[in-house]
Write an enzyme that holds these catalytic residues in place. Sequence first.
Site, PDB file in Angstrom:
ATOM      1  N   GLN A  74       0.841  -0.819  -0.188  1.00 39.07           N
ATOM      2  CA  GLN A  74       0.082  -0.272  -0.267  1.00 39.07           C
ATOM      3  C   GLN A  74       0.741   1.173   0.267  1.00 39.07           C
ATOM      4  OE1 GLN A  74      -0.250  -2.349   2.473  1.00 39.07           O
ATOM      5  NE2 GLN A  74      -0.073  -1.487   4.279  1.00 39.07           N
ATOM      6  N   GLN A  88      26.516 -13.329   5.489  1.00 42.05           N
ATOM      7  CA  GLN A  88      24.798 -13.746   4.058  1.00 42.05           C
ATOM      8  C   GLN A  88      23.647 -14.400   5.046  1.00 42.05           C
ATOM      9  OE1 GLN A  88      24.696 -10.881   2.193  1.00 42.05           O
ATOM     10  NE2 GLN A  88      26.442 -10.749   3.127  1.00 42.05           N
ATOM     11  N   HIS A 122      21.485 -13.517   7.210  1.00 42.09           N
ATOM     12  CA  HIS A 122      20.195 -12.139   7.087  1.00 42.09           C
ATOM     13  C   HIS A 122      18.888 -12.821   7.026  1.00 42.09           C
ATOM     14  CE1 HIS A 122      21.644  -8.503   6.264  1.00 42.09           C
ATOM     15  NE2 HIS A 122      23.207  -9.315   5.126  1.00 42.09           N
ATOM     16  N   GLU A 127      25.841 -12.206  -5.631  1.00 47.35           N
ATOM     17  CA  GLU A 127      25.550 -10.404  -5.968  1.00 47.35           C
ATOM     18  C   GLU A 127      27.176  -9.960  -4.801  1.00 47.35           C
ATOM     19  OE1 GLU A 127      23.075 -10.123  -2.177  1.00 47.35           O
ATOM     20  OE2 GLU A 127      23.052  -8.607  -2.173  1.00 47.35           O
ATOM     21  N   HIS A 128      27.620 -10.866  -4.148  1.00 41.69           N
ATOM     22  CA  HIS A 128      28.424 -10.880  -3.470  1.00 41.69           C
ATOM     23  C   HIS A 128      29.964 -11.538  -3.981  1.00 41.69           C
ATOM     24  CE1 HIS A 128      25.575  -8.917  -0.613  1.00 41.69           C
ATOM     25  NE2 HIS A 128      26.593  -8.127  -0.846  1.00 41.69           N
ATOM     26  N   ASP A 156      29.574  -3.441   3.003  1.00 41.66           N
ATOM     27  CA  ASP A 156      27.792  -3.344   3.637  1.00 41.66           C
ATOM     28  C   ASP A 156      27.877  -2.440   4.406  1.00 41.66           C
ATOM     29  OD1 ASP A 156      26.286  -5.549   2.943  1.00 41.66           O
ATOM     30  OD2 ASP A 156      26.600  -7.057   4.670  1.00 41.66           O
ATOM     31  N   HIS A 215       5.988  11.253 -42.362  1.00 43.85           N
ATOM     32  CA  HIS A 215       6.882  11.535 -41.628  1.00 43.85           C
ATOM     33  C   HIS A 215       8.854  11.868 -43.402  1.00 43.85           C
ATOM     34  CE1 HIS A 215       6.514   8.637 -38.954  1.00 43.85           C
ATOM     35  NE2 HIS A 215       8.212   8.782 -38.239  1.00 43.85           N
TER      36      HIS A 215
END
Lengths: 430, 430
Positions: B191, B259, B262, B328-329, B362, B421
């Site tokens: 929302q 990681q 997380h 990612e890393h 990080d 054109h």
Amino acid sequence: MQQLDTTQPNFARDFTRVVEERRDADSDVAGVVQDILRTVRTGKDDALVKYTQRFDGYSLIDDADWVITAERCKEAFDALDAEQRDALQLAANRIRSYHEAQLPKNRDYTDAIGARLGAIWRPVDAAGLYVPGGRAAYPSSLLMNAIPARVAGVERLVVVTPTPKGNSNPLVLAAAHIAGVDEIWRVGGAQAVGALAYGTDRIKPVDVVVGPGNAYVAEAKRQLYGVIGIDMVAGPSEILVVADGKNDPDWIAADLLSQAEHDPTSQSILITDDAGFAALVADRVDVQISQLATQKTARQSWDDHGVIIVVNDMEAEAPDLINALAAEHLELAIDDPEAMMGKVRHAGSIFLGRMTPEAVGDYVAGPNHVLPTGRRARFSSGLSVLDFMKRTSFIQLDEASFGAIGPAAATLAHAEGLPAHAKSVELRLK
Amino acid sequence: MQQLDTTQPNFARDFTRVVEERRDADSDVAGVVQDILRTVRTGKDDALVKYTQRFDGYSLIDDADWVITAERCKEAFDALDAEQRDALQLAANRIRSYHEAQLPKNRDYTDAIGARLGAIWRPVDAAGLYVPGGRAAYPSSLLMNAIPARVAGVERLVVVTPTPKGNSNPLVLAAAHIAGVDEIWRVGGAQAVGALAYGTDRIKPVDVVVGPGNAYVAEAKRQLYGVIGIDMVAGPSEILVVADGKNDPDWIAADLLSQAEHDPTSQSILITDDAGFAALVADRVDVQISQLATQKTARQSWDDHGVIIVVNDMEAEAPDLINALAAEHLELAIDDPEAMMGKVRHAGSIFLGRMTPEAVGDYVAGPNHVLPTGRRARFSSGLSVLDFMKRTSFIQLDEASFGAIGPAAATLAHAEGLPAHAKSVELRLK
């Protein structure tokens, strides 16, 4: 066509309606596309055979039915008349030059505390380019999409294109020869985008899919965004012409129609400070439409979506209108286009002065003609080499630089409740 | 955790399974999100009141209930202990420096035929930043998302964040003070993203929405892509550590766990050429997990998704594995990380050498920690100032340069069946 005047009491309401009008097809394509993508993902080549028969009336049986070869493209190129060949080649060369200067620079530096930091740009491994069949099969679009990929250094450049009843456009094949496309697959629609994203038995997957297409193709790209990179969500084309009364009304009428003839949902808008000129342009639009082979499309676009806005004071009023419309193409046919450009915050591409009709940008100027539509110029850009590249950052610390910033990292890791993050730093600090 | 060995006969099959594993939540959020977005679009503030009561147990009644003021953020900053304040400030300064050098340059040049061409980069007018509530409310994420927007020159920077039962994280508010956020709204979930995209009675719409969130937030961003710009489709975080046997197994174990802690769906992978070292690391991971406050999450992540891959020859085998995983890393804890980096085509961010644990990236190194996950490093980049900017190309011709390229444009327009054109060019050529 509707005409607005900024001095009318209802102008704000009417203008807002123009700005917020959605011209995208609102049909229920999402569910259909979802089904097609799911089917292609599991059914692979078999699914492509089925859909290609159903939608294009074309049978994919032998290997040779699936592809258009490089030899065939070369033949199409050789068969062009000299004027067309030179025009395509001029376009390709100018597009290549403009995009070569877009190549981003890598970074690699050591900062004050001795930390080495940087970023490396690399091309994606493979890019797919959707080329529509039928009416909208434009060689110029192939050049505009393929050349930036090649300039970026993409190794594998794949075209998918529907060939209804087996027909393809020789000009498009010639353009593919000029741009140097690696593979051409005779599949189209959402199923072709799915094939590029997931891969099939014959077609290896790609990393990025670009190129124009109908509502199904656009929705397939949108649904696959994240599985692949895509260029953008594209809508019907549009032009905003800002012209004072010193222009030839015929020239401006032709400029407005150059977008109107693309699609019934295209939009052409004129802003002028001269009501008499506005009337002349409206008149010339009507006369010119009747002479066009594309008159049916242009008529419907102009009648349904064309707008003429008469302002009192160009300098004071036009910038806000321009920025609210955030048009794909913005022509500034006025005495001092430079000053006006300085006030433009949102536009896909700007055409400055009376001698720069939008159509030269569609073909030969050099900048890309794939541009954000539907007010998306507020947050997105035209196609560029960056759409075919990605950046990897890097960090290298030694004991000294690690010692300088490691403790702060450990402090923040503890504060965020992430003890393993902290430990990976603290073990090295000992 | 599963252990693979490249000499095993089934290695190719098992490794492919690791590469293709989808760790994203597969729940049916799409329909729920679609409903919420539709309701917010029409119901505006009333819809936000209803959802915020339902999902966050928080009542939006008076104006003051809706916002967290700048004063409140300043108070949170002033109340920090010195160590945390200095650490946040160091992080902010280093992030700002790194991103300032990303600012793209405008182009404006006249080419050989006298055509003036160029491109102008401008910031978007307004950017929205989603900040999760609860466990994943990270001040570092606020800095990593807000500072590039500020560096880009975005004028209006809006945070939305759920405040379950009215609670907010003082460290996040302090970070908002440091970064200089303009508005903070106490709404969250799909929302809140809908409110930013469409605007409500109180909340003005923005052009770009960035920031991490749960599956509903991510899906809302995906569905609204095109209405707004978004940073990327983000999935669970991941680390790939390439380490030889000369490393301290405790250090590498901590890096893997940084990681794993997380999220249960996070993934940690070790590639090593030393089977004995692999066993030591596996052992240290188990010991360290039991000491973590985040042990439940880390345990589940490591058990379900952790992988150790033993290779025979690091130099020969690691690059292909690295590029297939497109992590990612990527940590390169080896003697010559530079040589290995030269062979890496796909990675979000690379951490070179034994003294560069991922956790410094990080927080305090400077490059952005918002990075592509789920193999999207094949085609996308970490967050940068470019995500908050867009480019407008421009073209200006005079009679001579128009005369040089106009005829080719007309030729191509005719060839494409677009007579208006062609006419807009030919009228000016006369």
